[in-house]
Design an enzyme around this catalytic site. Sequence first.
Site, PDB file in Angstrom:
ATOM      1  CB  CYS A  25      -0.955   0.006   1.182  1.00 36.05           C
ATOM      2  SG  CYS A  25      -2.215  -1.285   1.055  1.00 36.05           S
ATOM      3  CG  HIS A  69     -11.642   7.818 -13.336  1.00 36.63           C
ATOM      4  ND1 HIS A  69     -12.945   7.427 -13.091  1.00 36.63           N
ATOM      5  CD2 HIS A  69     -11.053   6.804 -13.995  1.00 36.63           C
ATOM      6  CE1 HIS A  69     -13.133   6.219 -13.613  1.00 36.63           C
ATOM      7  NE2 HIS A  69     -11.997   5.810 -14.148  1.00 36.63           N
ATOM      8  CD  GLU A 108      -8.783   1.030   0.755  1.00 32.99           C
ATOM      9  OE1 GLU A 108      -8.333   2.176   0.928  1.00 32.99           O
ATOM     10  OE2 GLU A 108      -8.143   0.005   1.079  1.00 32.99           O
TER      11      GLU A 108
END
EC number: 4.-.-.-
Length: 118
Positions: A25, A69, A108
Amino acid sequence: MFRITKEFHFSASHQLMSLPPDHQCARLHGHNYIVEVELSAKELNEHGFVRDYHDLAPLKRYIDESFDHRHLNDVLGHGQVTAEYLARHFYEWCKARLPETSAVRVSETPKTWAECRP
C-alpha cells in the site's frame, strides 16, 4: 428506528506514504471504491421517508466531480488517505448537509469495509 442506505461508486488512486517502502500500500495503486451512506430517524417524515433518496444527489455530484478518477492524496492534501479516513470524511460531509446521517461505510475491495459511526 428507521434506517435507509444508498451506495455510491468511484475509482481512484492513492498511496499510503507512512508505510514501509516494501508494503504494497506504500506503492501507488487504485481501488474501485464503494461508499455506503446510512440515514436514520426515529420517526418518518410527512412523506413516509427517513429522507428522500433524491436528497443524496449532491453527494453523488461531489463524489463524481471531486473523487472519481482522481489521485486521493492530491484531493485530500495528505498521504494517509485510508478507507477509515474516507469514511470519516464522507460522514462529516453528509452530516453537515443531512442531519439524519448515522454512518458511512467505505470499501476498497469486495471483502473489506471501514465504517464511521460516531
